[in-house]
Design an enzyme around this catalytic site. Structure first.
Site, PDB file in Angstrom:
ATOM      1  N   LYS A  82      15.521   6.036  30.831  1.00 50.91           N
ATOM      2  CA  LYS A  82      14.996   5.506  32.081  1.00 50.91           C
ATOM      3  C   LYS A  82      13.471   5.492  32.001  1.00 50.91           C
ATOM      4  O   LYS A  82      12.838   6.546  31.875  1.00 50.91           O
ATOM      5  CB  LYS A  82      15.439   6.361  33.272  1.00 50.91           C
ATOM      6  CG  LYS A  82      14.765   5.925  34.580  1.00 50.91           C
ATOM      7  CD  LYS A  82      15.126   6.795  35.771  1.00 50.91           C
ATOM      8  CE  LYS A  82      14.086   6.621  36.872  1.00 50.91           C
ATOM      9  NZ  LYS A  82      14.370   7.437  38.063  1.00 50.91           N
ATOM     10  N   ASN A 130      18.415  11.347  43.589  1.00 54.26           N
ATOM     11  CA  ASN A 130      18.248  12.770  43.315  1.00 54.26           C
ATOM     12  C   ASN A 130      18.019  13.539  44.617  1.00 54.26           C
ATOM     13  O   ASN A 130      18.832  14.337  45.049  1.00 54.26           O
ATOM     14  CB  ASN A 130      17.088  12.983  42.338  1.00 54.26           C
ATOM     15  CG  ASN A 130      16.970  14.405  41.800  1.00 54.26           C
ATOM     16  OD1 ASN A 130      16.475  14.607  40.713  1.00 54.26           O
ATOM     17  ND2 ASN A 130      17.425  15.420  42.520  1.00 54.26           N
TER      18      ASN A 130
END
Lengths: 278, 66
Positions: free
Chosen positions: A117, A226
């Site tokens: 990522k 997250n």
């Protein structure tokens, strides 16, 4: 599509799923990707990830602590790479050079692992992406053999540039990282989704389950989050809620919602046969 | 010799291999990656790679992040 599915069934040992998320040629059953930061401890991290059903989990790359206790468990002991697809990120990098170095270290750390990522930040206050540096890093990484999932602005033109460079997934923000403000510009996301030939995932900004469902109802291929889980009062329970929201949003998108009709209310019950009718 | 390890200036005695440096930090067998002066030192070359004065070393690990 049939050809792609045939390729998956012959090259991937994972169980065949009805509606897989395919990233860089590999099929995943879960469309929810989760981060591993901000949890109370590793035990809570693992419990939340198990409840989320996520198969892809992001990790950050940082200097080893000088004088770290030997024998202390590490994150990868809690989340073994043979059970999860580990997605190293470049969180905290503000230049293409730092991001590229970080991911080369990640590839060494994870024994040749190519799926990463990329995020290059432009501003420590907003954590908004620096798109010129992101484009530069993406180009270097793709040429170096990485499969790049890229955090980006919700700008359809730059999203297309990233796809042209060869990124394997486009991941626009829905709102600022860690803000929990939800989907602030569904119209731009829609433009990106409509044109993309690679998966589009909302990365950043989801605050609660309905936000994840809205992202999926727009036609996103997945959601990465997250803080929405880790900063909930009960992270493990929220992880389960997010799993259901992503699944429900996906199902709703596949089902195709009814058209919105203003000023043309049609009752769901029969209009005739009412008692007292003349 | 003078080394910069994870941003910290240290004086260590030569000869010192990457493998010996990791061992001195109880990192042998741990999931770490090493960069020397901006270039990856692959695990297979930790034992043979000797550090020299002025080297900038980064030793990293995976941590929680989103």
């Amino acid at each position: 599509m049939n050809q792609a599915l045939n390729q998956i069934s012959t090259t991937v040992a994972a169980p065949v799923v009805a509606d897989p998320l395919v990233i860089a040629g590999r099929a995943y059953g879960s469309r929810l990707l989760v981060g591993t930061g901000k949890y109370k401890d590793f035990s809570q991290t693992r419990a939340a990830i198990d409840a989320s059903g996520a198969e892809i989990v992001t990790v950050a790359i940082r200097r080893t602590n000088i004088g770290q206790e030997p024998g202390q468990p590490s994150l990868l002991d809690v989340l073994p790479p043979d059970q999860f697809t580990i997605l190293p990120n470049t969180a905290g990098c503000f230049t293409a050079d730092d991001a590229v170095r970080t991911l080369r270290l990640a590839r060494e750390l994870l024994e040749g692992h190519a799926l990463v990522k990329l995020e290059v930040l432009g501003d420590s206050l907003t954590l908004f992406p620096n798109m010129p540096e992101t484009l530069k890093a993406a180009d270097i990484l793709v040429k170096d053999g990485f499969s790049v999932m890229v955090y980006c602005a919700d700008d359809p033109i730059q999203a297309r540039m990233l796809e042209d460079i060869g990124c394997v997934a486009i991941m626009p923000l829905a709102s600022l990282i860690g803000s929990g403000m939800g989907i602030l510009n569904p119209w731009n996301l829609q433009l990106i989704i409509d044109q993309a030939k690679v998966p589009v995932l909302v990365d950043a900004g989801v605050g609660t389950a309905s936000d994840a469902a809205i992202a999926m109802e727009l036609g996103c291929d997945g959601v990465l989050m997250n803080t929405a889980i880790a900063a909930a009062q009960d992270p493990v329970r929220m992880a389960g809620a997010m799993k259901k929201a992503v699944e429900a949003g996906r199902e709703a998108w596949l089902a195709g919602r009814m058209p919105k009709k203003f000023y043309s209310a049609v009752p769901s019950s029969p209009s005739g046969g009412l008692i007292g009718a003349k | 010799m003078e080394l910069i390890i994870n941003g910290e200036a240290l004086t260590l005695s030569a000869p010192l291999s990457v493998a010996a440096l990791l061992d001195s930090r109880n990192l042998t067998g741990k999931r770490v990656a090493v960069e020397r002066n901006g270039e990856i030192v692959p695990k297979s070359r930790h034992a043979e790679t000797l550090l020299t004065t002025g080297d900038h070393i980064e030793i990293v690990v995976a941590v929680g992040g989103g």
